[in-house]
Design a protein around this motif. Structure first.
Motif, PDB file in Angstrom:
ATOM      1  N   ALA B 417      52.945  39.725  33.634  1.00  0.00           N
ATOM      2  CA  ALA B 417      52.846  39.866  32.181  1.00  0.00           C
ATOM      3  C   ALA B 417      51.517  40.503  31.785  1.00  0.00           C
ATOM      4  O   ALA B 417      51.490  41.459  31.011  1.00  0.00           O
ATOM      5  CB  ALA B 417      53.000  38.510  31.513  1.00  0.00           C
ATOM      6  N   TYR B 418      50.426  39.987  32.329  1.00  0.00           N
ATOM      7  CA  TYR B 418      49.102  40.507  31.999  1.00  0.00           C
ATOM      8  C   TYR B 418      48.256  40.548  33.257  1.00  0.00           C
ATOM      9  O   TYR B 418      48.415  39.729  34.159  1.00  0.00           O
ATOM     10  CB  TYR B 418      48.390  39.611  30.978  1.00  0.00           C
ATOM     11  CG  TYR B 418      49.081  39.563  29.642  1.00  0.00           C
ATOM     12  CD1 TYR B 418      48.850  40.564  28.695  1.00  0.00           C
ATOM     13  CD2 TYR B 418      49.950  38.525  29.335  1.00  0.00           C
ATOM     14  CE1 TYR B 418      49.495  40.527  27.467  1.00  0.00           C
ATOM     15  CE2 TYR B 418      50.594  38.482  28.116  1.00  0.00           C
ATOM     16  CZ  TYR B 418      50.355  39.486  27.168  1.00  0.00           C
ATOM     17  OH  TYR B 418      50.988  39.456  25.970  1.00  0.00           O
ATOM     18  N   VAL B 419      47.372  41.497  33.275  1.00  0.00           N
ATOM     19  CA  VAL B 419      46.389  41.564  34.355  1.00  0.00           C
ATOM     20  C   VAL B 419      45.018  41.637  33.700  1.00  0.00           C
ATOM     21  O   VAL B 419      44.836  42.347  32.701  1.00  0.00           O
ATOM     22  CB  VAL B 419      46.628  42.800  35.241  1.00  0.00           C
ATOM     23  CG1 VAL B 419      45.559  42.901  36.319  1.00  0.00           C
ATOM     24  CG2 VAL B 419      48.015  42.757  35.884  1.00  0.00           C
ATOM     25  N   PHE B 420      44.076  40.886  34.242  1.00  0.00           N
ATOM     26  CA  PHE B 420      42.692  40.980  33.779  1.00  0.00           C
ATOM     27  C   PHE B 420      41.837  41.495  34.918  1.00  0.00           C
ATOM     28  O   PHE B 420      41.910  40.981  36.035  1.00  0.00           O
ATOM     29  CB  PHE B 420      42.163  39.608  33.349  1.00  0.00           C
ATOM     30  CG  PHE B 420      42.815  39.094  32.101  1.00  0.00           C
ATOM     31  CD1 PHE B 420      42.230  39.349  30.865  1.00  0.00           C
ATOM     32  CD2 PHE B 420      44.003  38.366  32.153  1.00  0.00           C
ATOM     33  CE1 PHE B 420      42.833  38.873  29.696  1.00  0.00           C
ATOM     34  CE2 PHE B 420      44.596  37.894  30.997  1.00  0.00           C
ATOM     35  CZ  PHE B 420      44.015  38.148  29.758  1.00  0.00           C
ATOM     36  N   VAL B 421      41.061  42.525  34.627  1.00  0.00           N
ATOM     37  CA  VAL B 421      40.120  43.034  35.622  1.00  0.00           C
ATOM     38  C   VAL B 421      38.745  43.049  34.969  1.00  0.00           C
ATOM     39  O   VAL B 421      38.584  43.639  33.893  1.00  0.00           O
ATOM     40  CB  VAL B 421      40.491  44.451  36.085  1.00  0.00           C
ATOM     41  CG1 VAL B 421      39.518  44.915  37.166  1.00  0.00           C
ATOM     42  CG2 VAL B 421      41.917  44.498  36.591  1.00  0.00           C
ATOM     43  N   ASP B 422      37.790  42.386  35.619  1.00  0.00           N
ATOM     44  CA  ASP B 422      36.458  42.264  35.023  1.00  0.00           C
ATOM     45  C   ASP B 422      36.570  41.756  33.588  1.00  0.00           C
ATOM     46  O   ASP B 422      35.847  42.202  32.702  1.00  0.00           O
ATOM     47  CB  ASP B 422      35.716  43.610  35.054  1.00  0.00           C
ATOM     48  CG  ASP B 422      34.923  43.773  36.350  1.00  0.00           C
ATOM     49  OD1 ASP B 422      34.339  42.776  36.807  1.00  0.00           O
ATOM     50  OD2 ASP B 422      34.902  44.889  36.893  1.00  0.00           O
ATOM     51  N   GLY B 423      37.515  40.860  33.350  1.00  0.00           N
ATOM     52  CA  GLY B 423      37.688  40.279  32.031  1.00  0.00           C
ATOM     53  C   GLY B 423      38.347  41.187  31.019  1.00  0.00           C
ATOM     54  O   GLY B 423      38.434  40.863  29.844  1.00  0.00           O
ATOM     55  N   LYS B 424      38.809  42.343  31.456  1.00  0.00           N
ATOM     56  CA  LYS B 424      39.508  43.243  30.548  1.00  0.00           C
ATOM     57  C   LYS B 424      40.996  42.979  30.645  1.00  0.00           C
ATOM     58  O   LYS B 424      41.527  42.832  31.737  1.00  0.00           O
ATOM     59  CB  LYS B 424      39.260  44.699  30.950  1.00  0.00           C
ATOM     60  CG  LYS B 424      38.037  45.303  30.362  1.00  0.00           C
ATOM     61  CD  LYS B 424      37.984  46.757  30.826  1.00  0.00           C
ATOM     62  CE  LYS B 424      36.552  47.203  31.018  1.00  0.00           C
ATOM     63  NZ  LYS B 424      36.497  48.398  31.861  1.00  0.00           N
ATOM     64  N   GLU B 425      41.638  42.993  29.504  1.00  0.00           N
ATOM     65  CA  GLU B 425      43.059  42.685  29.460  1.00  0.00           C
ATOM     66  C   GLU B 425      43.887  43.956  29.620  1.00  0.00           C
ATOM     67  O   GLU B 425      43.604  44.966  28.977  1.00  0.00           O
ATOM     68  CB  GLU B 425      43.369  42.034  28.107  1.00  0.00           C
ATOM     69  CG  GLU B 425      44.835  41.869  27.828  1.00  0.00           C
ATOM     70  CD  GLU B 425      45.127  41.864  26.325  1.00  0.00           C
ATOM     71  OE1 GLU B 425      44.187  41.771  25.528  1.00  0.00           O
ATOM     72  OE2 GLU B 425      46.313  41.980  25.977  1.00  0.00           O
ATOM     73  N   PHE B 426      44.863  43.895  30.475  1.00  0.00           N
ATOM     74  CA  PHE B 426      45.807  45.008  30.601  1.00  0.00           C
ATOM     75  C   PHE B 426      47.206  44.475  30.415  1.00  0.00           C
ATOM     76  O   PHE B 426      47.671  43.657  31.215  1.00  0.00           O
ATOM     77  CB  PHE B 426      45.682  45.680  31.973  1.00  0.00           C
ATOM     78  CG  PHE B 426      44.367  46.355  32.185  1.00  0.00           C
ATOM     79  CD1 PHE B 426      44.181  47.672  31.804  1.00  0.00           C
ATOM     80  CD2 PHE B 426      43.302  45.659  32.741  1.00  0.00           C
ATOM     81  CE1 PHE B 426      42.955  48.291  31.988  1.00  0.00           C
ATOM     82  CE2 PHE B 426      42.080  46.277  32.927  1.00  0.00           C
ATOM     83  CZ  PHE B 426      41.900  47.594  32.547  1.00  0.00           C
ATOM     84  N   GLU B 427      47.822  44.931  29.353  1.00  0.00           N
ATOM     85  CA  GLU B 427      49.179  44.474  29.124  1.00  0.00           C
ATOM     86  C   GLU B 427      50.122  45.345  29.942  1.00  0.00           C
ATOM     87  O   GLU B 427      49.862  46.518  30.201  1.00  0.00           O
ATOM     88  CB  GLU B 427      49.530  44.579  27.634  1.00  0.00           C
ATOM     89  CG  GLU B 427      50.819  43.864  27.312  1.00  0.00           C
ATOM     90  CD  GLU B 427      51.153  43.954  25.824  1.00  0.00           C
ATOM     91  OE1 GLU B 427      50.236  44.245  25.042  1.00  0.00           O
ATOM     92  OE2 GLU B 427      52.329  43.730  25.496  1.00  0.00           O
ATOM     93  N   GLN B 428      51.212  44.739  30.355  1.00  0.00           N
ATOM     94  CA  GLN B 428      52.199  45.455  31.158  1.00  0.00           C
ATOM     95  C   GLN B 428      52.861  46.539  30.314  1.00  0.00           C
ATOM     96  O   GLN B 428      53.307  46.275  29.206  1.00  0.00           O
ATOM     97  CB  GLN B 428      53.240  44.420  31.602  1.00  0.00           C
ATOM     98  CG  GLN B 428      54.038  44.789  32.805  1.00  0.00           C
ATOM     99  CD  GLN B 428      53.242  45.084  34.055  1.00  0.00           C
ATOM    100  OE1 GLN B 428      53.672  45.871  34.835  1.00  0.00           O
ATOM    101  NE2 GLN B 428      52.088  44.471  34.232  1.00  0.00           N
TER     102      GLN B 428
END
Lengths: 467, 545
Positions: B417-428
């Protein structure tokens, strides 16, 4: 899916049991009873027993007793030394490093494949030891490896530790690339002539001599900085010091003679001339240099330099006192070197035991391993094969082959195992990962796996033979 | 604060400019009501993870979402540490395949500005970090599948160069890099048209370079101590790069899949006292005892072998060894675990990450615990790559690399559903509707017609060949030719969504060899595999413009 897995697991454990029972014979003693023993050293012994203990031939005699030994009844059968193939490229994931004219730095030891099915087929032909040579793409090729065919063992068990190191040299058409077309933009590699080939070899030994001197100076404290270790020249220094055997591929007598003269100039001896189709022309000279020859018996005409030979080559060389062996250089002929040896009796009349020696004791001598293998004598490694009849008869076949006393080929077991392997194959072919892509992912479709299974009944010994 | 300002502006600009993320911002977030698989500790059945300034601020069952945080209701979802792909070439542009017979362009001084004395392909000084490009589309595809971190290195040459551990997001390369260099990477391959041209030469070339590096180190030390009366040792970038390797300081990742390849790598490592890792490791269970004894970790490919050859009456049946291998490889992870060998998963040559998870499930069906499977994608990977201090588990203070999955990660119908990289949100991103019908029904067939110069990597050498394709809709006809066999018409040629497939039976040295090509086309480049009776071999090539 679960059922498949279960079936496979059962199959695998059955196989393991089979293998396990074969391996179990290694631990104790083996007594081969009542065989006709072709010793390849001391004639033929009728109705004779051979006791194998700890992988060595412990006793040879009549009515031997060993209560704890596994007994193999060889009544009416022949016990023959394991055949040694002095020129093979089996087990090699790469054969030629053809990019340079001198590749003494490469080692066949680095690229051995202990799963090559050729090994098993060779065992089925009574072969127990191979000389694994680099190809013939360059004047000075790579380092060879002498192996015992320890089928089913880890890779390191194959290496014949006692064998002195060696190296492949090559002369003639392959080296000067007569039958090689460079790809567009690719330049021809030097040398392109037979004189160039000799120059490359002489140059390499001059460099090796200089290299040796650099190290001698450093070791004697005459220089301060250690010289660069050069793995191209190190093996050539070993050749100069007589520590490494040279196996020289070639066809024409003038070239082989030339090479032996260069070797003489640098103070070493060529161990074997490989192929040597014209060796009969220089048999006395070869005998004088103490060089061996490893030949095909009656195979020629496959390129220009391979025309001028005769099937009496082996006989003439033998008559002149040269140590002659017969090799296969082939994953196919390797299985019937016995018949090649028999031909030397027909062409010229080499005596039976001398003919047998050409595939047993003589290659052992050429490879420097005759102290351990090559004949049936007390104290030697138990590398032997039990033949159904005389090995020089085309009707005979190998029943069992033992390496270091361990049965690694057993014809009866092989035949018995075929139905197991067939069943295993049928199970495995139905596995999802083994289905063709267009039939995968249809697990629920009951018809999916069943129709159109490959109809061929596979040969159980079919494997990854690379040539 | 002043320093931060332009960076933020830049970041915002970048996001607008590239729009590679649907909705990305750094701030504070709270994932509530979720099952939390921390990996390092117990599973929290219902808890909250708070993210602030790119880091995990707090995690636990009783943690309250701060008032300024954007809330994600994690009901029905599971939070995992961001996944690692432990050996890739992500973000590294693939090198143009040299046209076969192009005139020694891969020779001694292949257009480089290096002070190396070694051939191209034997250049350990190459740094993945300096080849890396941010914003690569493969990076976002990987991230959308739940991966947040990767080990990446160029995959060309014998020495592939030095790898980097990267985060799979970031506007600049410097933001992405977590650790560089991590290791030297070695592939037992050959160089085209020059030494080493065979596997034999590959080992000799490696051995000579390791010896040369040792000596270089020795000479540099001697010279530093007392230069007088001693010839100055030359500068050589390749040897300098190998000094930490031969001193056992920098690990070496050997790509090795078969038992014998792994043994060769371990033997070489033993000979030169190298700190080795194995990547690929397809048959590593066969060498498990030795891997355990030498404490060597495996970057284990989840690219499990599957039959790629379509049915053909002409083809010989596949070998029993091949059939067995495909049955055994999925059992490998559980066997390594039982033997005490450390391993982290990577995706190998898999192009579709669905296969990665399907194969991970297969590993679990074959005896690996789900927890161990997840660990091999997270914390064990972080440990092996030496970044477990900041990554690999959900712990306070660690980098906020997280993946939020509907259901469980290894469920058959799991979706990220969501990925966070370095606290950044990436929505699918929204998935395009799947067209009904067969595999080829959707979309137009790619255009693959033309003349292709191919290089086929048969073991130990490269074979140049020419493929001519004519295309009519999805049907292909044409010929394949090379120095080793005459021009031969292809059979069953058709396009695939990504390239082409066809069969051909070539006559080499008097024997007929049936083979099947499967190529993926990108513009005028193609790469793929050829199924041969001896097993698959790789090919690549370019279209003649």
């Amino acid at each position: 899916m679960k059922n498949h897995l279960k079936a496979i697991l059962i199959g695998i454990s059955l196989l393991a049991l089979l293998c396990g029972s074969a391996l179990a014979q290694n631990t104790g003693e083996t007594l081969i009873k009542n065989a006709t023993v072709l010793t390849a050293a001391r004639g033929t012994l009728e109705n004779t027993d051979v006791l194998i203990s700890n992988g060595k031939i412990a006793r040879i005699g009549k009515n031997l007793r060993a209560p704890n030994a596994v007994v193999i009844d060889a009544t009416g059968k022949y016990l023959v030394p394991g055949i040694i193939d002095c020129h093979s490229h089996a087990m090699l994931d790469a054969i030629n490093e053809g990019s340079l004219a001198v590749t003494s730095m490469v080692r066949t030891r680095d690229v051995l494949d202990p799963t090559d099915m050729t090994i098993y087929r060779a065992l089925a032909g009574g072969v127990t030891t191979l000389n694994l040579l680099h190809g013939s793409a360059n004047p000075i090729g790579g380092q060879n490896t002498v192996v015992k065919l320890k089928w089913g063992h880890p890779l390191e068990d194959y290496v014949f530790e006692n064998a002195p190191p060696g190296i492949k040299f090559a002369l003639g058409e392959n080296v000067k690339r007569s039958n090689f077309t460079p790809q567009p933009g690719q330049s021809r590699r030097y040398p392109a002539t037979r004189m160039g080939t000799m120059e490359v070899i002489r140059d390499a030994f001059v460099r090796a001599r200089d290299y040796k001197k650099k190290w001698d100076d450093f070791r004697a404290g005459r220089t301060k900085v250690p010289p660069r270790r050069d793995i191209e020249l190190e093996p050539l220094v070993e050749v100069l010091e007589g520590k490494r055997l040279v196996h020289a591929h070639g066809y024409r007598s003038d070239e082989h003679l030339n090479l032996m003269l260069i070797a003489d100039e640098f103070g070493f001896k060529v161990a074997t001339l490989q192929h040597g189709l014209e060796a009969y022309k220089i048999a006395p000279e070869i005998a004088k240099f103490g060089t061996g020859v490893s030949i095909f018996v009656d195979y020629w005409g496959y390129k220009l330099e391979a025309y001028d030979t005769i099937p009496y080559n082996a006989y003439i060389l033998w008559k002149n006192g040269v140590v002659v062996s017969i090799n296969s250089d082939s994953g196919e002929r390797i299985r019937r070197l016995n018949l090649d040896a028999a031909k030397t009796m027909k062409y010229g009349g080499v005596p039976e035991e001398e003919a047998l020696k050409m595939i047993t004791l003589n290659p052992a001598k050429q490879l420097g391993v005759d102290k351990w293998t090559g004949s049936i004598e007390v104290g030697k490694d138990a590398d032997v094969a039990i033949w159904s009849g005389h090995p020089f008869s085309p009707f005979s076949y190998v029943e069992e082959t033992l390496v270091d006393g361990e049965v690694l080929f057993d014809r009866a077991k092989d035949i018995a195992r075929r139905s197991e392997l067939k069943a295993e194959r049928e199970r495995l072919e139905k596995l999802e990962a083994n289905l063709p892509p267009n039939k995968r992912g249809k697990k629920d479709d009951k018809k999916g796996g069943k129709d159109e299974n490959p109809e061929a009944t596979p040969d159980p010994s079919k494997g990854g033979n690379k040539r | 604060m002043n320093k931060q300002f332009p960076r933020v502006v830049l970041a915002v600009l970048c996001f607008f400019a590239f729009a590679f993320a649907i909705n990305a911002q750094v701030g504070s977030y709270a994932i509530t009501n979720a099952k939390i698989v921390t990996v390092s500790g117990a599973v929290i059945e219902n808890g909250t993870v708070v993210i602030r300034n790119g880091l995990i601020e707090s995690v636990g069952a009783g943690v309250k979402a701060p008032s300024d945080a954007k809330i994600f209701d994690g009901k029905g979802m599971t939070v995992y540490p961001g996944l690692f792909d432990a050996d890739t070439s992500l973000g590294i542009p693939s090198q143009p395949a040299g046209a076969p017979g192009g005139g020694g362009q891969r020779g001694q001084t292949a257009g480089d500005d290096s002070n190396s004395n070694y051939a191209d392909g034997l250049r350990p000084e190459t740094m993945a970090a300096s080849k890396l490009k941010a914003g690569d589309s493969q990076i976002s595809a990987h991230r959308n599948a739940g991966f947040t971190t990767a080990l990446t290195v160029d995959n060309s040459g014998i020495f592939n160069g030095q790898s980097a551990v990267i985060n799979l997001a970031g506007d600049s390369v410097s933001e992405m890099i977590i650790r560089s260099p991590f290791a030297q990477h070695v592939t037992f391959t050959t160089l085209r048209g020059s030494y080493p041209g065979s596997l034999l030469g590959t080992f000799a070339a490696l051995r000579q370079m390791f010896l040369d590096a040792k000596r270089h180190d020795e000479l540099l030390k001697m010279y530093a101590k007392d230069p007088r009366g001693m010839k100055r040792p030359g500068a050589d970038a390749s040897l300098e790069a190998l000094i930490p390797v031969v001193n056992g300081e920098q690990p070496v990742v050997f790509t090795a899949n078969t038992e014998r390849e792994i043994i060769r790598a371990l033997d070489l490592a033993k000979e030169f006292k190298l700190k080795a890792l194995i990547s690929g490791g397809q048959e590593s269970w066969k060498v498990a005892d030795r891997l355990k004894a030498d404490n060597i970790a495996v970057l284990l490919s989840l690219d499990f072998p599957k039959r790629t050859l379509s049915e053909s009456k002409d083809a010989e049946p596949e070998t029993l060894e091949t059939l067995r291998l495909r049955a055994e490889v999925p059992k490998n992870p559980a066997r390594l675990k039982a033997a005490g060998v450390r391993f982290a998963f990577h995706s190998g040559e898999l192009k579709n990450m669905k296969d990665y998870f399907a194969n991970a499930r297969e590993a679990v069906e074959n005896g690996l615990s789900e927890g161990d499977a997840v660990r091999a994608m997270t914390l064990t990977a972080a440990e092996i790559l030496g970044v477990d201090n900041t990554l690999g588990s959900i712990e306070k203070g660690k980098i906020a690399n997280l993946v939020l999955v509907k259901g469980g990660l290894l469920d058959k119908d799991a979706s990220v559903a969501y990925v966070f990289v370095d606290g950044k949100e990436f929505e699918q991103p929204k998935k395009p509707e799947k067209p009904a019908g067969g595999a080829n029904a959707g979309g137009a067939a790619p255009r693959v017609a033309g003349t292709w110069n191919l290089t086929i990597d048969v073991p130990g050498q490269s074979v140049a060949s020419t493929l001519t394709l004519e295309q009519s809709a999805q049907t292909l006809t044409g010929t394949l030719s090379s120095d080793m066999f005459p021009a031969t018409p292809i059979r069953d040629g058709k396009t695939t969504p990504t390239g082409f497939t066809f069969s051909v039976t070539v006559n080499v040295g008097g024997s007929d060899i049936p083979v099947a090509f499967d190529g993926r086309v990108t513009g005028n480049e193609v790469e793929g595999t050829i199924d041969t009776p001896q097993g698959p071999v790789a090919f690549r090539g370019t279209r003649v413009p």
